[in-house]
Design a protein around this motif. Sequence first.
Motif, mmCIF file in Angstrom:
data_model
loop_
_atom_site.group_PDB
_atom_site.id
_atom_site.type_symbol
_atom_site.label_atom_id
_atom_site.label_comp_id
_atom_site.label_asym_id
_atom_site.label_seq_id
_atom_site.Cartn_x
_atom_site.Cartn_y
_atom_site.Cartn_z
ATOM 1 N N ILE A 8 -10.898 -0.183 27.181
ATOM 2 C CA ILE A 8 -9.475 -0.269 26.855
ATOM 3 C C ILE A 8 -8.946 1.089 26.408
ATOM 4 C CG2 ILE A 8 -9.623 -2.720 26.300
ATOM 5 C CD1 ILE A 8 -9.730 -2.058 23.392
ATOM 6 N N ASP A 9 -7.634 1.170 26.293
ATOM 7 C CA ASP A 9 -6.973 2.461 26.070
ATOM 8 C C ASP A 9 -6.428 2.644 24.660
ATOM 9 O OD1 ASP A 9 -6.981 3.144 29.062
ATOM 10 O OD2 ASP A 9 -5.888 1.244 29.014
ATOM 11 N N GLY A 10 -6.327 1.555 23.908
ATOM 12 C CA GLY A 10 -5.765 1.664 22.573
ATOM 13 C C GLY A 10 -5.979 0.392 21.781
ATOM 14 N N ILE A 11 -5.675 0.469 20.489
ATOM 15 C CA ILE A 11 -5.734 -0.681 19.592
ATOM 16 C C ILE A 11 -4.376 -0.812 18.904
ATOM 17 C CG2 ILE A 11 -6.728 -1.630 17.477
ATOM 18 C CD1 ILE A 11 -8.647 -1.828 19.804
ATOM 19 N N ASN A 12 -3.845 -2.028 18.938
ATOM 20 C CA ASN A 12 -2.602 -2.333 18.236
ATOM 21 C C ASN A 12 -2.950 -3.241 17.055
ATOM 22 O OD1 ASN A 12 -0.016 -4.664 18.487
ATOM 23 N ND2 ASN A 12 0.351 -2.568 17.841
ATOM 24 N N ILE A 13 -2.742 -2.738 15.834
ATOM 25 C CA ILE A 13 -3.091 -3.475 14.611
ATOM 26 C C ILE A 13 -1.914 -4.352 14.205
ATOM 27 C CG2 ILE A 13 -3.779 -3.269 12.190
ATOM 28 C CD1 ILE A 13 -4.876 -0.431 12.961
ATOM 29 N N ASP A 14 -2.165 -5.645 14.122
ATOM 30 C CA ASP A 14 -1.112 -6.599 13.770
ATOM 31 C C ASP A 14 -1.582 -7.445 12.595
ATOM 32 O OD1 ASP A 14 1.198 -8.086 13.811
ATOM 33 O OD2 ASP A 14 0.600 -9.349 15.495
ATOM 34 N N PHE A 15 -1.489 -6.871 11.400
ATOM 35 C CA PHE A 15 -1.853 -7.573 10.166
ATOM 36 C C PHE A 15 -0.570 -8.068 9.508
ATOM 37 C CE2 PHE A 15 -6.369 -6.451 8.653
ATOM 38 C CZ PHE A 15 -6.861 -6.461 9.945
ATOM 39 N N GLU A 16 -0.443 -9.387 9.407
ATOM 40 C CA GLU A 16 0.767 -9.981 8.845
ATOM 41 C C GLU A 16 0.431 -10.917 7.689
ATOM 42 O OE1 GLU A 16 3.591 -11.432 11.767
ATOM 43 O OE2 GLU A 16 2.716 -10.169 13.331
ATOM 44 N N ASN A 17 1.462 -11.263 6.922
ATOM 45 C CA ASN A 17 1.302 -12.134 5.742
ATOM 46 C C ASN A 17 0.263 -11.583 4.772
ATOM 47 O OD1 ASN A 17 3.196 -13.880 6.873
ATOM 48 N ND2 ASN A 17 1.635 -15.084 7.910
ATOM 49 N N VAL A 18 0.238 -10.269 4.630
ATOM 50 C CA VAL A 18 -0.652 -9.608 3.682
ATOM 51 C C VAL A 18 0.018 -9.613 2.308
ATOM 52 C CG1 VAL A 18 -1.838 -7.439 3.122
ATOM 53 C CG2 VAL A 18 -1.572 -8.145 5.516
ATOM 54 N N ASP A 19 -0.739 -9.897 1.265
ATOM 55 C CA ASP A 19 -0.174 -9.872 -0.094
ATOM 56 C C ASP A 19 0.324 -8.462 -0.422
ATOM 57 O OD1 ASP A 19 -0.794 -12.518 -0.431
ATOM 58 O OD2 ASP A 19 -2.654 -12.148 -1.518
ATOM 59 N N LYS A 20 1.466 -8.383 -1.094
ATOM 60 C CA LYS A 20 2.064 -7.075 -1.359
ATOM 61 C C LYS A 20 1.179 -6.205 -2.259
ATOM 62 C CE LYS A 20 5.103 -8.750 -5.077
ATOM 63 N NZ LYS A 20 6.518 -8.883 -5.499
ATOM 64 N N GLU A 21 0.333 -6.845 -3.096
ATOM 65 C CA GLU A 21 -0.562 -6.056 -3.942
ATOM 66 C C GLU A 21 -1.713 -5.422 -3.153
ATOM 67 O OE1 GLU A 21 -1.537 -10.465 -4.953
ATOM 68 O OE2 GLU A 21 0.247 -9.262 -4.497
ATOM 69 N N ASP A 22 -1.861 -5.819 -1.889
ATOM 70 C CA ASP A 22 -2.894 -5.230 -1.030
ATOM 71 C C ASP A 22 -2.325 -4.137 -0.119
ATOM 72 O OD1 ASP A 22 -4.958 -6.874 -2.015
ATOM 73 O OD2 ASP A 22 -4.279 -8.521 -0.745
ATOM 74 N N LYS A 23 -1.148 -3.660 -0.460
ATOM 75 C CA LYS A 23 -0.471 -2.620 0.310
ATOM 76 C C LYS A 23 -1.351 -1.375 0.473
ATOM 77 C CE LYS A 23 3.755 0.206 -0.142
ATOM 78 N NZ LYS A 23 4.995 0.334 -0.945
ATOM 79 N N ASP A 24 -1.910 -0.879 -0.619
ATOM 80 C CA ASP A 24 -2.724 0.338 -0.558
ATOM 81 C C ASP A 24 -4.036 0.095 0.182
ATOM 82 O OD1 ASP A 24 -0.766 1.678 -1.945
ATOM 83 O OD2 ASP A 24 -1.740 1.484 -3.893
ATOM 84 N N ALA A 25 -4.582 -1.110 0.047
ATOM 85 C CA ALA A 25 -5.829 -1.436 0.737
ATOM 86 C C ALA A 25 -5.611 -1.485 2.248
ATOM 87 C CB ALA A 25 -6.374 -2.772 0.236
ATOM 88 N N LEU A 26 -4.469 -2.006 2.674
ATOM 89 C CA LEU A 26 -4.142 -2.014 4.104
ATOM 90 C C LEU A 26 -4.004 -0.587 4.625
ATOM 91 C CD1 LEU A 26 -3.316 -3.382 6.754
ATOM 92 C CD2 LEU A 26 -0.972 -3.531 5.869
ATOM 93 N N THR A 27 -3.317 0.242 3.878
ATOM 94 C CA THR A 27 -3.160 1.651 4.261
ATOM 95 C C THR A 27 -4.525 2.335 4.358
ATOM 96 O OG1 THR A 27 -0.991 1.772 3.195
ATOM 97 C CG2 THR A 27 -2.111 3.853 3.636
ATOM 98 N N GLN A 28 -5.402 2.072 3.402
ATOM 99 C CA GLN A 28 -6.735 2.666 3.403
ATOM 100 C C GLN A 28 -7.517 2.258 4.651
ATOM 101 O OE1 GLN A 28 -7.903 4.987 1.571
ATOM 102 N NE2 GLN A 28 -9.994 4.986 2.383
ATOM 103 N N PHE A 29 -7.442 0.982 5.019
ATOM 104 C CA PHE A 29 -8.125 0.514 6.231
ATOM 105 C C PHE A 29 -7.625 1.271 7.466
ATOM 106 C CE2 PHE A 29 -7.529 -2.408 9.907
ATOM 107 C CZ PHE A 29 -8.844 -2.359 10.371
ATOM 108 N N VAL A 30 -6.313 1.404 7.579
ATOM 109 C CA VAL A 30 -5.735 2.093 8.741
ATOM 110 C C VAL A 30 -6.144 3.572 8.741
ATOM 111 C CG1 VAL A 30 -3.588 2.750 9.900
ATOM 112 C CG2 VAL A 30 -3.823 0.462 8.909
ATOM 113 N N ARG A 31 -6.149 4.189 7.558
ATOM 114 C CA ARG A 31 -6.564 5.596 7.453
ATOM 115 C C ARG A 31 -8.023 5.790 7.852
ATOM 116 N NH1 ARG A 31 -3.606 6.898 1.674
ATOM 117 N NH2 ARG A 31 -1.712 7.908 2.521
ATOM 118 N N GLU A 32 -8.867 4.812 7.554
ATOM 119 C CA GLU A 32 -10.280 4.896 7.931
ATOM 120 C C GLU A 32 -10.467 4.647 9.421
ATOM 121 O OE1 GLU A 32 -11.977 3.254 3.609
ATOM 122 O OE2 GLU A 32 -12.008 1.976 5.386
ATOM 123 N N ALA A 33 -9.726 3.676 9.957
ATOM 124 C CA ALA A 33 -9.924 3.278 11.356
ATOM 125 C C ALA A 33 -9.337 4.278 12.346
ATOM 126 C CB ALA A 33 -9.302 1.895 11.581
#
Length: 307
Positions: free
Chosen positions: A86-111
């Motif tokens: 495949i040519d790319g990855i589209n990340i579609d994380f929804e209904n994430v708790d707002k207190e996990d905002k930084d954790a979501l960002t960290q995952f994307v920064r790592e991936a």
Amino acid sequence: MSTIGKMEGLDVVSPTWFQVEDEHGNLINRADAKYAEWAHNNGYKVWALLANSFSDSGITKKLLNSTDARENLIKELLAYAALYKIDGINIDFENVDKEDKDALTQFVREAAPLLREQGLVVSIDINTHPCYDREALAEAVDYVMIMAYDQHWKGGGKAGSVAQLVWVENIIKEFLKTIPRDKFILGIPLYTRLWIEELNEEGGISLSSKALSMEEARKVVEENKAEVLWDDESGQFYAEFKEGNTTNKIWIEDVNSINLKSSLVHKYKLAGAASWSRNFAVPQVWEVFNRNLKLTTDYYQWKEQNS
């Protein structure tokens, strides 16, 4: 795949292939090598969609806050991406708790850097929910898809358009404060909601809705002989009709509304448009996207063509 006609103007398909299975970062794999081959043979790039469990925020919370789980998910993703070419990855994380905002960002920064190292384009879908750090996510990925829809949603308590033109334009202006134009992809809905207002025993109104494809919406209006009127604010045709003790309302997504919304890509010099989802569309929609985004060079040309 043999039932899918030519989709003019489309560069990328994003099949919903990978989904988080548990808090350990294991993935449900729905990928199909024949689909990838079909897409490439027809000139489309494949950006496989990675989704969390929309209905279980607890799984997402544990995953995002675990270094080992994030690492495991990224390893699986890299392996599958190579396997299915495949040519790319589209990340579609929804209904994430707002207190996990930084954790979501960290995952994307790592991936993101590891995915790019493998030659993959990285994109993420976001909306107005506070769980998304818009600026940080835009820095980490290649493209940000702004889901400019569900202005009025099933549980929102009020009937209305899925995406009024005026509302979409305001969303663009707001998100441009933190997201660069060359990374900004405007998400456009291809579905319509039929709203059903019913008088209840207390004399109030109970509201429900269901999503319809463009063809289903056309049939509903036609079969009920509803009067159709143009609404400037929504940039859509509007219709309503009565059935017994219910009032049915519908703001219609069709080639006219898609023509108007896709013109905003030129007006605000955005990177492009995306849509949800293919199965809701009528074939003529792809002709609109092709004309507006491929054959039209700027907003002034579009205005001349649509005077």
